[in-house]
Motif scaffolding. Structure first.
Motif, PDB file in Angstrom:
ATOM      1  N   GLN A 348       0.832  -1.213   0.000  1.00 40.18           N
ATOM      2  CA  GLN A 348       0.000   0.000   0.000  1.00 40.18           C
ATOM      3  C   GLN A 348       0.863   1.258   0.000  1.00 40.18           C
ATOM      4  O   GLN A 348       0.529   2.258  -0.638  1.00 40.18           O
ATOM      5  CB  GLN A 348      -0.920  -0.004   1.219  1.00 40.18           C
ATOM      6  CG  GLN A 348      -2.036  -1.029   1.112  1.00 40.18           C
ATOM      7  CD  GLN A 348      -2.699  -1.321   2.448  1.00 40.18           C
ATOM      8  OE1 GLN A 348      -2.331  -0.750   3.477  1.00 40.18           O
ATOM      9  NE2 GLN A 348      -3.671  -2.218   2.444  1.00 40.18           N
ATOM     10  N   THR A 349       1.997   1.180   0.710  1.00 43.59           N
ATOM     11  CA  THR A 349       2.885   2.352   0.771  1.00 43.59           C
ATOM     12  C   THR A 349       3.504   2.613  -0.590  1.00 43.59           C
ATOM     13  O   THR A 349       3.632   3.765  -1.022  1.00 43.59           O
ATOM     14  CB  THR A 349       3.990   2.128   1.829  1.00 43.59           C
ATOM     15  OG1 THR A 349       3.382   1.714   3.030  1.00 43.59           O
ATOM     16  CG2 THR A 349       4.783   3.401   2.076  1.00 43.59           C
ATOM     17  N   ARG A 350       3.879   1.518  -1.270  1.00 42.10           N
ATOM     18  CA  ARG A 350       4.460   1.689  -2.613  1.00 42.10           C
ATOM     19  C   ARG A 350       3.417   2.304  -3.551  1.00 42.10           C
ATOM     20  O   ARG A 350       3.757   3.082  -4.431  1.00 42.10           O
ATOM     21  CB  ARG A 350       4.933   0.342  -3.151  1.00 42.10           C
ATOM     22  CG  ARG A 350       6.236  -0.082  -2.501  1.00 42.10           C
ATOM     23  CD  ARG A 350       6.630  -1.479  -2.873  1.00 42.10           C
ATOM     24  NE  ARG A 350       7.936  -1.808  -2.330  1.00 42.10           N
ATOM     25  CZ  ARG A 350       8.270  -2.996  -1.855  1.00 42.10           C
ATOM     26  NH1 ARG A 350       7.393  -3.971  -1.835  1.00 42.10           N
ATOM     27  NH2 ARG A 350       9.475  -3.211  -1.386  1.00 42.10           N
ATOM     28  N   THR A 351       2.168   1.937  -3.344  1.00 41.60           N
ATOM     29  CA  THR A 351       1.099   2.534  -4.161  1.00 41.60           C
ATOM     30  C   THR A 351       0.930   4.011  -3.785  1.00 41.60           C
ATOM     31  O   THR A 351       0.748   4.865  -4.658  1.00 41.60           O
ATOM     32  CB  THR A 351      -0.224   1.774  -3.919  1.00 41.60           C
ATOM     33  OG1 THR A 351      -0.018   0.413  -4.269  1.00 41.60           O
ATOM     34  CG2 THR A 351      -1.357   2.339  -4.746  1.00 41.60           C
ATOM     35  N   ALA A 352       1.019   4.281  -2.463  1.00 39.09           N
ATOM     36  CA  ALA A 352       0.804   5.653  -1.970  1.00 39.09           C
ATOM     37  C   ALA A 352       1.833   6.636  -2.512  1.00 39.09           C
ATOM     38  O   ALA A 352       1.604   7.848  -2.535  1.00 39.09           O
ATOM     39  CB  ALA A 352       0.833   5.664  -0.445  1.00 39.09           C
ATOM     40  N   ILE A 353       2.989   6.106  -2.965  1.00 41.47           N
ATOM     41  CA  ILE A 353       4.032   6.945  -3.559  1.00 41.47           C
ATOM     42  C   ILE A 353       3.446   7.821  -4.662  1.00 41.47           C
ATOM     43  O   ILE A 353       3.877   8.952  -4.882  1.00 41.47           O
ATOM     44  CB  ILE A 353       5.147   6.040  -4.165  1.00 41.47           C
ATOM     45  CG1 ILE A 353       5.881   5.296  -3.072  1.00 41.47           C
ATOM     46  CG2 ILE A 353       6.112   6.825  -5.035  1.00 41.47           C
ATOM     47  CD1 ILE A 353       6.630   6.158  -2.148  1.00 41.47           C
ATOM     48  N   HIS A 354       2.436   7.295  -5.368  1.00 39.12           N
ATOM     49  CA  HIS A 354       1.871   8.014  -6.523  1.00 39.12           C
ATOM     50  C   HIS A 354       1.117   9.280  -6.124  1.00 39.12           C
ATOM     51  O   HIS A 354       0.656  10.018  -6.990  1.00 39.12           O
ATOM     52  CB  HIS A 354       0.993   7.072  -7.348  1.00 39.12           C
ATOM     53  CG  HIS A 354       1.786   5.947  -7.951  1.00 39.12           C
ATOM     54  ND1 HIS A 354       1.979   4.750  -7.295  1.00 39.12           N
ATOM     55  CD2 HIS A 354       2.491   5.870  -9.106  1.00 39.12           C
ATOM     56  CE1 HIS A 354       2.744   3.965  -8.040  1.00 39.12           C
ATOM     57  NE2 HIS A 354       3.074   4.620  -9.140  1.00 39.12           N
TER      58      HIS A 354
END
Lengths: 418, 355
Positions: A348-354
């Motif tokens: 989820q954090t890697r997605t939140a990067i966007h």
């Protein structure tokens, strides 16, 4: 001998190749079986047609080519004398000939309740359809993708347009530099796609959920995606990434500068598996491709990278501690749930990067830090409990050993008396 | 103390029992060590009963509660892990010592006249102990035990004639389910303990009445060469000393080699690789795996089951079949039979774990 002959005929009757000889569904087939006999294998029609989904559903030659299929033994009545006879269906005729049935919802509904009937309509809006209308018949028409007399259902894995076969089918033309020369578009798409995360998933891992050409470009209405709306196309699958990106401050800048949204960082066709180093300020940084030495960009990228990196390190510590407790025989299944939470939060954090928003990313990552902390504390407690058990064993063994000595001495005293 | 003894004497005539105990002697010779095996087995059974009762307080049978309750016992209940570990380890040691006890009795020919009934009762106890193991294995309701029970009951179902009935009786239905778990729980904590305790009582009474058996060659010695020790306190204290050592070994195993709870059983998931029964069934399981699917006109599995049934009956009836033992002689055939059986069981068990 009679028995042998009977057996031979019986086996011939069972053989799937031989029914052709006796098929008399209509006049066209009964005649073309004979015509086929004089043709080379590659030119024969009927062997392919018997594999065709239309034949399976009870359709026959006249349903596409017209003519009178009831006129047995009368070639003229069957073909040239019939008002409906079309003869060979030329490439420019194909969309409308196929659309005669495929664009008719009430006709198609008999085969499946959810059938699509807008293929022809979409086709005329595609690059293929528009060029065909302009008179260029080198563009793809129905049979180029679906096959000629051996058309199979799309759900049939042997179909040219089944999930795994789409890239190969498109590449027959799009990778042929000579054939595509007049269209002045690149021909390396398939070569790039094969090396991409999507291509590897679809073609190597046989994951049918991975996108093929049509998932981004459309099927019958195939067009290159509009550069300003690429995130909408990618967002069909990557919904959260799309929403976060479109609401970020970067989206507007990308749009103004025509940077291709997702493709601006991830490329297209050769989309590589993303790594955390993409947002690091190292040689592998994607951000630095444009931002060079911009301090604000550096601060943002480094901040985001550090959050992910810290969570990864915390996750690694938690995994090691839980594994250690497990290997030493402690029950840690509840801690495995915590580790699963950390793993999920990392995704989820890697997605939140966007979102390109450090505060938001930190907020998402905090759930993972808490879960990792819980797993570490749980594993530490398990090891403390283990040490307590060993100390307990030591004390119990001391007491038991003492008792053993006492009993032994008692036995000796009895036996010495004896 | 004296007042208490007098009070008891007045009411129960306990001096008869104490006089009997005081007179009780145990033969002393090279094989005296084997006498302790029965006592160790008894001690382990007592541990089973005590730890089992404690586990009942928290264990909840049922497809949705069994696994969770065992997990609760070993993670949340104070010293619950210790009780479960001791129960599991002592169960395994119990079976081991029963086998050792049985073979020691077999090789010392203790089944010969007049102790035939002691042998029969002991064999019943062993069969029931195996039943304890089979039924107890399913109770944690984990993946391995679920599928092992499925395979085990399938084998029982292959018995001609009564197989289908036995299968449904054990499973309480067509398949291993929550109903099977309830049934196994009932068998494990009520039916088997009741019958086991009764037969164990008879077994012990027979031993007390008939005394310890000695091998034929010891029995034939002249009276002056025979040695004895008093049962009370000498032998009883030695028994107690060994029990203490066994208790310490169990504690050691419980702390350093805890039993894995595994993954909760999911009847809808495919059988995992490496399904295996408890170690004491492994030699039979491995034998069934090695027999070809068909041997002549008989199904391989059926042939294996019939062979085990025949072997079991022969072993059970050995006091009737070994005529030489009644004459105070050793039969070479039966000695070889016993050794071959031990070798076969050990080799097939190791093979089963290696494959």
């Amino acid at each position: 001998m009679k028995r042998l002959t009977f057996l031979l005929f019986f086996l011939i009757g069972l053989n799937p190749v031989f029914p052709l000889q006796s098929d008399s569904r209509d006049a066209c087939i009964s005649c073309h079986i004979t015509v086929d006999e004089d043709l080379d294998d590659g030119d024969k029609i009927m062997p392919h047609f018997y594999d065709d989904v239309h034949y399976e559903k009870g359709l026959s030659c006249a349903d596409c080519h017209g003519g009178d299929p009831t006129a047995f033994d009368d070639e003229d009545a069957a073909m040239t004398d019939s008002d409906s006879f079309l003869g060979e269906v030329t490439r420019d005729m194909e969309p409308e000939v196929c659309g005669k049935c495929h664009s008719d919802p009430s006709y198609m509904r008999q085969y499946t309740a959810h059938v699509k009937t807008d293929q022809v309509e979409q086709y005329w809006t595609s690059m293929h359809g528009m060029r065909l209308k302009e008179g260029n018949d080198k563009v793809a028409v129905c049979t180029d993708c679906h096959g000629l007399h051996g058309i199979r259902a799309v759900s049939d894995t042997r179909s040219q347009v089944s999930d795994f076969n789409v890239p190969g089918t498109c590449s027959r033309c799009h990778s042929d530099a000579e054939y595509m020369a007049e269209f002045k578009i690149p021909t390396d798409q398939f070569a790039k796609y094969k090396t991409s995360v999507h291509g590897k998933a679809l073609l190597e891992r046989r994951d049918s959920a991975a996108p093929a050409c049509n998932d981004c470009h459309g099927n019958h209405g195939a067009q290159p995606p509009n550069i300003a709306h690429i995130s909408d196309i990618c967002g069909t699958c990557h919904v959260n990434n799309m929403n976060l990106f479109q609401n970020s401050h970067i989206a507007e800048i990308f749009s103004k500068r025509q940077l291709g949204q997702c493709a601006g960082c991830h490329n297209y066709h050769d989309i590589a598996k993303p790594t955390d180093e993409f947002i690091s300020w190292s040689d592998k940084s994607i951000c630095r491709r444009c931002h060079k030495d911009n301090e604000n960009a550096k601060e943002l990228a480094t901040g985001l990278y550090n959050i992910i990196n810290n969570l990864k390190m915390q996750n690694s510590v938690a995994i090691d501690k839980v594994e250690n407790a497990e290997q030493r025989g402690m029950e840690v299944s509840d801690l495995q749930y915590e580790l699963e939470d950390v793993h999920q939060t990392l995704i989820q954090t890697r997605t939140a990067i966007h979102s390109f928003n450090t505060e938001y990313v930190q907020k998402v990552a905090d759930k993972g830090f808490k879960a990792a902390e819980a797993a570490i504390t749980g594993a530490d407690n398990a090891i403390t409990e283990l040490l307590f058990r060993r100390k307990g064993l030591f004390v119990a063994s001391l007491i038991i050993s003492f008792l053993v000595i006492v009993v032994y001495l008692q036995i000796r005293s009895y036996e010495d008396k004896d | 103390m004296n007042n208490l003894m007098a009070w008891l004497e007045e009411r129960f005539n306990i001096s008869a029992a104490t006089k009997f105990a005081a007179k009780k002697k145990v033969p002393v010779f090279y094989g005296t060590v084997w006498y302790y095996l029965g006592g160790v087995s008894l001690f382990l059974f007592i541990i089973q009963v005590f730890t089992g009762i404690l586990l009942i307080l928290y264990y909840r049978p049922g497809a949705t509660t069994a696994f969770e309750s065992v997990k609760f016992i070993i993670t949340k209940v104070q010293f619950g892990w210790l009780i479960r570990e001791i129960h599991s380890w002592s169960a395994n040691l119990f079976i081991f010592f029963l086998f050792a006890h049985m073979f020691s009795v077999f090789f010392s020919k203790a089944y010969r006249k007049p102790r035939e009934l002691t042998w029969y009762s002991g064999m019943f106890l062993l069969f029931m102990a195996l039943g304890f193991g089979f039924s107890g294995y399913l109770l944690p309701w984990n993946e391995l035990s679920y599928f092992a029970t499925k395979v085990g009951t399938d084998i029982a179902g292959a018995v001609p004639g009564i197989g289908e009935f036995v299968l449904r009786l054990l499973r309480a239905g067509d398949d291993v389910s929550g109903a099977t778990l309830s049934r196994f729980y009932g068998i494990h904590v009520a039916i088997l303990p009741a019958i086991f305790t009764l037969i164990l009582g008879l077994h012990l009474v027979m031993i007390q009445v008939q005394g310890m058996s000695v091998p034929p060659e010891q029995e034939n010695l002249p009276a002056e060469k025979k040695k004895y020790m008093p049962f009370f306190p000498n032998f009883a204290m030695r028994d107690f000393l060994i029990w203490l050592i066994v208790l310490n070994v169990i504690a050691l195993l419980a702390v350093f080699f805890p039993w894995d709870l595994g993954i909760k059983a999911d009847p809808l998931s495919p059988a995992p690789a490496g399904i295996r029964p408890e170690w004491y069934f492994m030699f039979m399981f491995q034998t069934l795996k090695l027999i070809p699917a068909h041997v002549l006109f008989i199904e391989g599995e059926l042939l294996g089951i019939l062979a085990f049934a025949f072997g079991g009956i022969v072993w059970f009836l050995v006091p009737l079949l070994d005529r030489k033992a009644h004459q105070g002689k050793r039969s070479k055939f039966w000695t070889f039979f016993g050794i071959a059986l031990i070798v076969y069981m050990i080799v097939l068990t190791i093979w089963g774990y290696l494959v």
